[in-house]
Design an enzyme around this catalytic site. Structure first.
Site, short mmCIF file in Angstrom:
data_model
loop_
_atom_site.label_atom_id
_atom_site.label_comp_id
_atom_site.label_asym_id
_atom_site.label_seq_id
_atom_site.Cartn_x
_atom_site.Cartn_y
_atom_site.Cartn_z
N CYS A 73 0.78 -1.07 0.15
CA CYS A 73 0.05 -0.13 -0.01
C CYS A 73 0.63 1.31 0.21
O CYS A 73 0.59 2.23 -1.00
CB CYS A 73 -0.99 0.09 0.85
SG CYS A 73 -0.11 -0.40 2.42
N ASP A 239 -5.58 -0.83 -4.63
CA ASP A 239 -4.45 -0.29 -4.46
C ASP A 239 -3.14 -1.82 -4.84
O ASP A 239 -1.84 -0.93 -5.23
CB ASP A 239 -4.35 -0.11 -3.17
CG ASP A 239 -4.11 -0.89 -2.10
OD1 ASP A 239 -4.55 -1.97 -2.77
OD2 ASP A 239 -4.12 -0.52 -0.97
N HIS A 240 -3.55 -2.78 -5.40
CA HIS A 240 -2.76 -3.80 -5.25
C HIS A 240 -3.63 -5.03 -5.73
O HIS A 240 -4.30 -5.26 -5.22
CB HIS A 240 -1.74 -3.71 -5.12
CG HIS A 240 -1.55 -4.23 -3.04
ND1 HIS A 240 -1.92 -4.65 -2.61
CD2 HIS A 240 -0.87 -2.68 -2.30
CE1 HIS A 240 -2.08 -4.95 -1.31
NE2 HIS A 240 -1.39 -3.41 -1.49
#
Length: 626
Positions: A73, A239-240
């Site tokens: 993050c 975010d990923h």
């Protein structure tokens, strides 16, 4: 069902004429969530239950080749909000407090100067201070708090899909759902063991996605209530990758690829004119989000930003990724992707993906993998996480989307590997990748010169940076220890550091270079001295090395103490002579109330985590958080 009906009402509303006064500038809303790859139903995942997102996708541009530049993050969010690679700024480590260049303005600052009201609810996690950079950043932040008539740029980040809730399996997190995903119908990737517990976690992850789907519906409903749907461009993204082993923290496609929906009301379609279809396979990465948002608002992009407007006619050819320290697990890996082939270079290949550290010894999916490993029941794809990594990896994501076949040693791909490796080298040098300096060295030099890490790296001549990259690329490839002798004597701190990393990765006898390593115990760069001490202790329980390591643990500079604590953790049982110092003098400095154990969420936490694992390695019973 209530949310689905609401969404159809919203869509119908958008199709009608709106009497709301037209704004000259579009409002822009970012809706982000945590730790999930592209598994919305709109992306073809039949296991997902995401009616709101799927209906939004029907009215939006669905991007299929979008990537976080980092699989965790803080560096991902630093990249998003600055339009700069975290590896350029030095913000690629989790977590840290990085001095950034004074002239740098992040996205909300530039938008505010252009007349926008900027609000963030609520996560920042940029690895530098956000104070004064938003009009409002709090749990109450909302576009509704803006002065009348002002356009807004608002960010809402939802935590419900984070790895914490995913692995905790709390029924309270999904109490509002009526339908739950059946673990028996879950389809797990090859790198996760197919056990009842892992299936339960996988199904719960999808349940949490359904909760997020409802949260998106709530925000769309608020826009509808305010008469702003026709005035607002909406970004929805993660975010990923998933908050599970083999995804989050892993520099591969599973860790980097994210969903991204871009909803553009009819009146603003001219702003995305180069994209005419409802689905786009353009290469997009997080470094491009800030420049694109500014372009949508008609705002000039600051020269410092390194991303591009992904809605422009010219398309990106490559996407770059980085993985560095996460918590107290130090790593340096880089990647480049061309739309089909993903090339990964590991600069610390001797370290396994799954290190002996607290972040891999916690509960949920990690506990299940550890349990099955002890029982000897892990599949081969999972066992690879515990072994050393290849120096180079090449995946063909068209034929091998689950990344099971490394093509790096296949002669047929020699030219493709050379192309991507060269692109990666040029990108690292051009952007002065601070990962090559090492965290300890970059922070020492920034502090000593009262400069930002960005300015420090830009101060290196290209020839020196190329020399550092050359030294880093030796790791895992030297045939005899004497090959590093010229590098150990280099005037460049980072070259000496990487020469020692090469020695750490070397599996044979290092006796012939021990005198040279001994001389580095007094090196002016603590990161170099610490690495030398780690090598000497592993080699021969060297008394001078133990003394030096103890001194490093007692420094006031938390960044350097963290480097020492990481090395101590990696010593395993050999760290035992340092335990009295750790328990009596070092750990008390970093203890506090966070998780009932650590002083704060930054360096002290990771120092404490490393030292806790070091004590566990030496047989102590430590009350760590699971």
């Amino acid at each position: 069902m209530k949310h689905i009906i609401l969404f159809f009402i919203i869509m119908s509303f958008m199709a009608c004429n709106n009497s709301h006064k037209e704004l000259e500038l579009p409002n822009i809303l970012w809706i982000s969530h945590e730790d999930l790859g592209p598994i919305y139903g709109a992306y073809g995942d039949e296991y997902a239950n995401t009616p709101i997102l799927d209906q939004l996708a029907d009215k939006s541009i669905k991007f299929t080749q979008v990537f976080s530049n980092a699989p965790i993050c803080a560096p991902a969010r630093s990249t998003l909000i600055t339009g700069m690679y975290a590896s350029s700024l030095g913000t690629q480590h989790l977590r840290s407090d990085i001095p950034v260049p004074e002239p740098m303005k992040i996205l909300p600052e530039v938008m505010r100067e252009a007349g926008y009201y900027t609000s963030n609810n609520v996560k920042t996690d940029y690895n530098f201070s956000h104070e004064g950079r938003w009009d409002e950043s709090s749990k109450e932040a909302h576009w509704r708090n803006r002065p009348e008539g002002k356009p807004f740029f608002s960010v809402f980040n939802f935590m419900i899909t984070h790895e914490g809730p995913t692995n905790a399996l709390r029924s309270t997190d999904t109490s509002g759902l009526k339908n739950f995903h059946d673990p028996k119908k879950a389809v797990l990737p090859p790198h996760l063991p197919d056990s009842p517990k892992m299936r339960e976690i996988w199904a719960h992850m999808y349940d949490l996605l359904s909760v997020f789907d409802r949260q998106v519906g709530d925000l769309l409903g608020q826009l509808e209530e305010d008469g702003l749907l026709e005035e607002t461009i909406i970004f929805v993204f993660s975010d990923h990758g998933h908050g599970l082993p083999g995804h989050k923290r892993w520099l591969d496609n599973a860790g980097l690829q994210v969903p991204f929906l871009l909803h553009v009301p009819e009146k603003y379609k001219h702003l995305v004119a180069p994209i005419t279809a409802m689905e786009s396979d353009r290469l997009v990465s997080f470094v491009d989000f800030a420049p694109t948002t500014l372009a949508l608002a008609g705002v000039p992009v600051p020269d410092m930003m390194e991303g591009i407007n992904f809605l422009a006619k010219e398309e990106r050819k490559y996407v770059f990724g980085y993985r560095d320290r996460a918590d107290d697990v130090y790593e340096v890996s880089r990647s480049v992707y061309d739309g089909r082939y993903l090339y990964i270079r590991h600069f610390m290949p001797h370290l396994p993906y799954y290190q002996n550290a607290l972040i891999f010894n916690k509960g949920g999916s990690y506990a299940e993998i550890n349990r099955l490993r002890e029982a000897g029941d892990l599949p081969e794809a999972t066992m690879k996480m515990f072994t050393s990594k290849p120096v180079e990896i090449l995946y063909d994501l068209k034929t091998d989307p689950l990344e099971q076949h490394n093509l790096a040693n296949d002669p047929k791909f020699e030219n493709k590997i050379a192309e991507l490796a060269n692109e990666l080298d040029e990108w690292m040098i051009q952007n002065r990748d601070t990962g090559l300096l090492s965290e300890g060295i970059m922070m020492q030099q920034a502090k000593g010169n009262n400069m930002s890490v960005y300015e420090i790296s830009r101060g290196y001549p290209e020839a020196d940076f190329s020399a550092i990259l050359k030294a880093a690329k030796m790791v895992g490839k030297i045939n005899k220890p004497s090959a590093i002798l010229p590098y150990l004597a280099s005037e460049i701190d980072a070259v000496r550091f990487w020469a020692l990393v090469s020695l750490s990765a070397y599996k044979g006898d290092i006796g012939e270079v021990v005198p040279n390593v001994l001389s580095l115990l007094s090196d002016e760069a603590p990161a170099v001295a610490i690495k030398a001490a780690e090598i000497l202790i592993k080699h021969e329980d060297n008394e001078a090395a133990f003394k030096l390591m103890g001194e490093m643990l007692l420094l006031d500079d938390e960044v350097q103490v963290l480097q020492a604590a990481i090395s101590v953790r990696q010593l395993g049982i050999q760290a035992k002579p340092l335990i009295p110092l750790i328990t009596e003098e070092v750990f008390p400095k970093y203890s506090g109330e966070i998780w009932g154990r650590y002083k704060n969420w930054s360096y002290p936490m990771f120092i404490g985590m490393a030292l806790d694992q070091a004590q566990i390695n030496c047989g102590l019973n430590i009350p760590v958080r699971k």
